[in-house]
Scaffold this motif. Structure first.
Motif, PDB file in Angstrom:
ATOM      1  N   PHE A  19     -10.646  50.346  46.415  1.00 44.92           N
ATOM      2  CA  PHE A  19     -11.107  49.054  45.922  1.00 44.92           C
ATOM      3  C   PHE A  19     -10.165  48.638  44.792  1.00 44.92           C
ATOM      4  CE2 PHE A  19     -14.651  50.466  48.240  1.00 44.92           C
ATOM      5  CZ  PHE A  19     -15.596  49.461  48.377  1.00 44.92           C
ATOM      6  N   THR A  20      -9.564  47.470  44.913  1.00 38.90           N
ATOM      7  CA  THR A  20      -8.653  46.948  43.895  1.00 38.90           C
ATOM      8  C   THR A  20      -9.289  45.705  43.286  1.00 38.90           C
ATOM      9  OG1 THR A  20      -6.753  47.743  45.158  1.00 38.90           O
ATOM     10  CG2 THR A  20      -6.325  46.150  43.419  1.00 38.90           C
ATOM     11  N   HIS A  21      -9.500  45.749  41.984  1.00 38.64           N
ATOM     12  CA  HIS A  21     -10.235  44.691  41.295  1.00 38.64           C
ATOM     13  C   HIS A  21      -9.276  43.819  40.497  1.00 38.64           C
ATOM     14  CE1 HIS A  21     -14.067  46.516  42.362  1.00 38.64           C
ATOM     15  NE2 HIS A  21     -13.469  47.666  42.139  1.00 38.64           N
ATOM     16  N   GLU A  22      -9.380  42.501  40.716  1.00 36.09           N
ATOM     17  CA  GLU A  22      -8.498  41.584  40.008  1.00 36.09           C
ATOM     18  C   GLU A  22      -8.805  41.545  38.520  1.00 36.09           C
ATOM     19  OE1 GLU A  22      -6.970  37.757  41.765  1.00 36.09           O
ATOM     20  OE2 GLU A  22      -8.269  36.929  40.199  1.00 36.09           O
ATOM     21  N   GLU A  23     -10.084  41.515  38.175  1.00 36.25           N
ATOM     22  CA  GLU A  23     -10.422  41.438  36.752  1.00 36.25           C
ATOM     23  C   GLU A  23     -10.084  42.769  36.078  1.00 36.25           C
ATOM     24  OE1 GLU A  23     -13.637  39.482  33.768  1.00 36.25           O
ATOM     25  OE2 GLU A  23     -14.324  40.006  35.763  1.00 36.25           O
ATOM     26  N   ASN A  24      -9.263  42.700  35.055  1.00 41.57           N
ATOM     27  CA  ASN A  24      -8.755  43.870  34.329  1.00 41.57           C
ATOM     28  C   ASN A  24      -7.991  44.849  35.222  1.00 41.57           C
ATOM     29  OD1 ASN A  24     -10.025  42.637  32.181  1.00 41.57           O
ATOM     30  ND2 ASN A  24     -10.790  44.534  31.323  1.00 41.57           N
ATOM     31  N   ARG A  25      -7.648  44.441  36.425  1.00 47.93           N
ATOM     32  CA  ARG A  25      -6.702  45.111  37.310  1.00 47.93           C
ATOM     33  C   ARG A  25      -6.881  46.623  37.362  1.00 47.93           C
ATOM     34  NH1 ARG A  25      -1.532  41.864  35.049  1.00 47.93           N
ATOM     35  NH2 ARG A  25      -2.026  43.238  33.322  1.00 47.93           N
ATOM     36  N   THR A  26      -7.843  47.062  38.145  1.00 44.54           N
ATOM     37  CA  THR A  26      -8.172  48.476  38.251  1.00 44.54           C
ATOM     38  C   THR A  26      -8.283  48.897  39.706  1.00 44.54           C
ATOM     39  OG1 THR A  26      -9.443  48.340  36.194  1.00 44.54           O
ATOM     40  CG2 THR A  26      -9.828  50.257  37.557  1.00 44.54           C
ATOM     41  N   PHE A  27      -7.782  50.103  39.995  1.00 46.07           N
ATOM     42  CA  PHE A  27      -7.985  50.727  41.299  1.00 46.07           C
ATOM     43  C   PHE A  27      -9.206  51.637  41.229  1.00 46.07           C
ATOM     44  CE2 PHE A  27      -3.349  50.225  41.023  1.00 46.07           C
ATOM     45  CZ  PHE A  27      -3.102  49.517  42.189  1.00 46.07           C
ATOM     46  N   ARG A  28      -9.944  51.681  42.323  1.00 42.06           N
ATOM     47  CA  ARG A  28     -11.024  52.653  42.460  1.00 42.06           C
ATOM     48  C   ARG A  28     -10.854  53.335  43.808  1.00 42.06           C
ATOM     49  NH1 ARG A  28     -17.389  51.706  43.734  1.00 42.06           N
ATOM     50  NH2 ARG A  28     -18.086  53.826  43.232  1.00 42.06           N
ATOM     51  N   HIS A  29     -10.669  54.661  43.798  1.00 43.66           N
ATOM     52  CA  HIS A  29     -10.486  55.419  45.034  1.00 43.66           C
ATOM     53  C   HIS A  29     -11.789  56.122  45.398  1.00 43.66           C
ATOM     54  CE1 HIS A  29      -6.207  54.711  45.070  1.00 43.66           C
ATOM     55  NE2 HIS A  29      -6.115  55.135  43.828  1.00 43.66           N
ATOM     56  N   ILE A  30     -12.237  55.942  46.633  1.00 44.68           N
ATOM     57  CA  ILE A  30     -13.447  56.598  47.136  1.00 44.68           C
ATOM     58  C   ILE A  30     -13.032  57.520  48.274  1.00 44.68           C
ATOM     59  CG2 ILE A  30     -15.672  56.237  48.258  1.00 44.68           C
ATOM     60  CD1 ILE A  30     -14.503  53.309  46.441  1.00 44.68           C
ATOM     61  N   TYR A  31     -13.145  58.812  48.050  1.00 46.23           N
ATOM     62  CA  TYR A  31     -12.661  59.803  49.007  1.00 46.23           C
ATOM     63  C   TYR A  31     -13.735  60.137  50.033  1.00 46.23           C
ATOM     64  CZ  TYR A  31      -8.737  60.313  45.864  1.00 46.23           C
ATOM     65  OH  TYR A  31      -7.623  60.058  45.099  1.00 46.23           O
ATOM     66  N   MET A  32     -13.322  60.248  51.294  1.00 45.65           N
ATOM     67  CA  MET A  32     -14.260  60.436  52.397  1.00 45.65           C
ATOM     68  C   MET A  32     -14.526  61.919  52.659  1.00 45.65           C
ATOM     69  SD  MET A  32     -14.975  57.338  53.237  1.00 45.65           S
ATOM     70  CE  MET A  32     -15.932  57.722  54.719  1.00 45.65           C
ATOM     71  N   ASN A  33     -15.815  62.253  52.784  1.00 43.72           N
ATOM     72  CA  ASN A  33     -16.263  63.554  53.291  1.00 43.72           C
ATOM     73  C   ASN A  33     -15.687  64.736  52.514  1.00 43.72           C
ATOM     74  OD1 ASN A  33     -17.711  62.292  55.500  1.00 43.72           O
ATOM     75  ND2 ASN A  33     -15.707  61.935  56.429  1.00 43.72           N
TER      76      ASN A  33
ATOM     77  N   VAL B 190     -14.274  54.671  35.917  1.00 43.49           N
ATOM     78  CA  VAL B 190     -14.720  54.393  37.285  1.00 43.49           C
ATOM     79  C   VAL B 190     -15.424  55.579  37.928  1.00 43.49           C
ATOM     80  CG1 VAL B 190     -12.997  52.618  37.705  1.00 43.49           C
ATOM     81  CG2 VAL B 190     -12.451  55.005  38.219  1.00 43.49           C
ATOM     82  N   GLY B 191     -15.480  56.723  37.228  1.00 39.26           N
ATOM     83  CA  GLY B 191     -16.182  57.870  37.757  1.00 39.26           C
ATOM     84  C   GLY B 191     -15.438  58.569  38.878  1.00 39.26           C
ATOM     85  N   ASP B 192     -16.114  59.502  39.484  1.00 43.13           N
ATOM     86  CA  ASP B 192     -15.594  60.310  40.593  1.00 43.13           C
ATOM     87  C   ASP B 192     -16.436  59.962  41.814  1.00 43.13           C
ATOM     88  OD1 ASP B 192     -14.864  62.294  42.379  1.00 43.13           O
ATOM     89  OD2 ASP B 192     -15.785  63.926  41.237  1.00 43.13           O
ATOM     90  N   SER B 193     -15.813  59.307  42.814  1.00 40.82           N
ATOM     91  CA  SER B 193     -16.578  58.759  43.936  1.00 40.82           C
ATOM     92  C   SER B 193     -16.202  59.427  45.249  1.00 40.82           C
ATOM     93  CB  SER B 193     -16.335  57.245  44.053  1.00 40.82           C
ATOM     94  OG  SER B 193     -16.792  56.576  42.896  1.00 40.82           O
ATOM     95  N   THR B 194     -17.210  59.868  45.980  1.00 40.36           N
ATOM     96  CA  THR B 194     -17.028  60.389  47.326  1.00 40.36           C
ATOM     97  C   THR B 194     -17.942  59.597  48.261  1.00 40.36           C
ATOM     98  OG1 THR B 194     -18.791  62.059  47.167  1.00 40.36           O
ATOM     99  CG2 THR B 194     -16.596  62.681  46.379  1.00 40.36           C
ATOM    100  N   ALA B 195     -17.646  59.636  49.562  1.00 41.35           N
ATOM    101  CA  ALA B 195     -18.421  58.798  50.484  1.00 41.35           C
ATOM    102  C   ALA B 195     -18.534  59.453  51.848  1.00 41.35           C
ATOM    103  CB  ALA B 195     -17.776  57.420  50.614  1.00 41.35           C
TER     104      ALA B 195
END
Length: 264
Positions: free
Chosen positions: A122-136, A150-155
């Motif tokens: 997820f790439t956010h325009e406001e304050n330009r940040t990447f968020r990576h969500i790793y699968m399984n 942005v925390g540690d995200s798994t999905a």
């Protein structure tokens, strides 16, 4: 030295192009195929969330789906009132810090979703940040991985619903633009799905025993914006996109960059 996984606003917005259409007034786009943001041939159309998305209605407060007030603890309410008094000097906007989740999904600015077999980005325009969500995969070991904005995200997939588990936050983020606070005990479960009309729905289940008496749930819905490219040629606090077509945008508080004196 422990590593910080969050990529903050200092990072460049990968793949973002400046086009004339990026500054066009907001207009709802009919559901349409998003152009080429996925490199994962395994995605079914109902699971393909890739592309650019944006809310058509801005509301700074994140509120429970069942109505009523946010279930603050005594400490949470006191911190919320303090934050609300300092909206115009908030450090996240003034210092270009990452907003974190779910605040990025309160934002009236667009965000982009990309997918490879290993992760959603997820790439956010406001304050330009990447968020990576790793699968399984499992979460990183919090003893060797620093808490972040942005925390540690798994999905994982549950049918056509993407279920994201997010933890290991640094306690410095707000949940929304109204100042709803968090602690390092924040834990989020997010359920993302495509609606029949082509919009994207996100349901956030929020647990933070320091700030809230009980777990609560909030919801946001986003329109597809195949006509929009994200932009990155601005400093946070500068006006860079016409948001006048977004309902409720008059509630947005503009915060100028914080001017800090340099030490000798």
């Amino acid at each position: 030295m422990r590593r910080l996984r969050a990529l903050t606003s200092a990072g460049l917005l990968a793949g973002a192009l400046l086009t004339a259409g990026a500054f066009a007034p907001f207009a709802l786009a009919a559901p349409a195929a998003q152009p080429g943001y996925s490199n994962d041939p395994a995605l079914k159309p109902s699971q393909d969330f890739t592309g650019v998305w944006q809310t058509d209605t801005y509301e700074p407060h994140l509120t429970p789906v069942w109505g009523g007030e946010v279930p603050f603890t005594k400490e949470g309410l006191a911190q919320f009132r303090k934050n609300a008094r300092n909206i115009k000097t908030q450090p996240a906007k003034g210092l270009c810090l990452a907003f974190g989740t779910p605040r990025y999904y309160v934002s009236p600015y667009p965000f982009m979703v990309q997918k490879t077999p290993r992760r959603f980005t997820f790439t956010h325009e406001e304050n330009r940040t990447f968020r990576h969500i790793y699968m399984n995969v499992g979460h990183f070991d919090p003893d060797v991985w620093d808490p972040s904005y942005v925390g540690d995200s798994t999905a994982k997939w549950e049918g056509d619903v993407l279920v994201i588990d997010a933890a290991n936050f640094n306690g410095k983020i707000w949940l929304d633009d109204a100042g709803t606070p968090t602690s390092e005990q924040l834990h989020l479960t997010e359920r993302w799905r495509k609606l029949e009309d082509g919009r994207l729905e996100a349901v956030f289940t929020i647990t933070d025993p320091v700030m809230f008496k009980q777990t609560w749930t909030a919801r946001r819905v986003f329109q597809p914006r195949p006509d929009v490219e994200l932009v990155d040629d601005f400093v946070c606090g500068e006006k860079h996109r016409d948001l006048t077509g977004v309902k409720g945008i008059e509630k947005l508080v503009d915060v100028p960059p914080i001017k800090q004196e340099l030490g000798g």
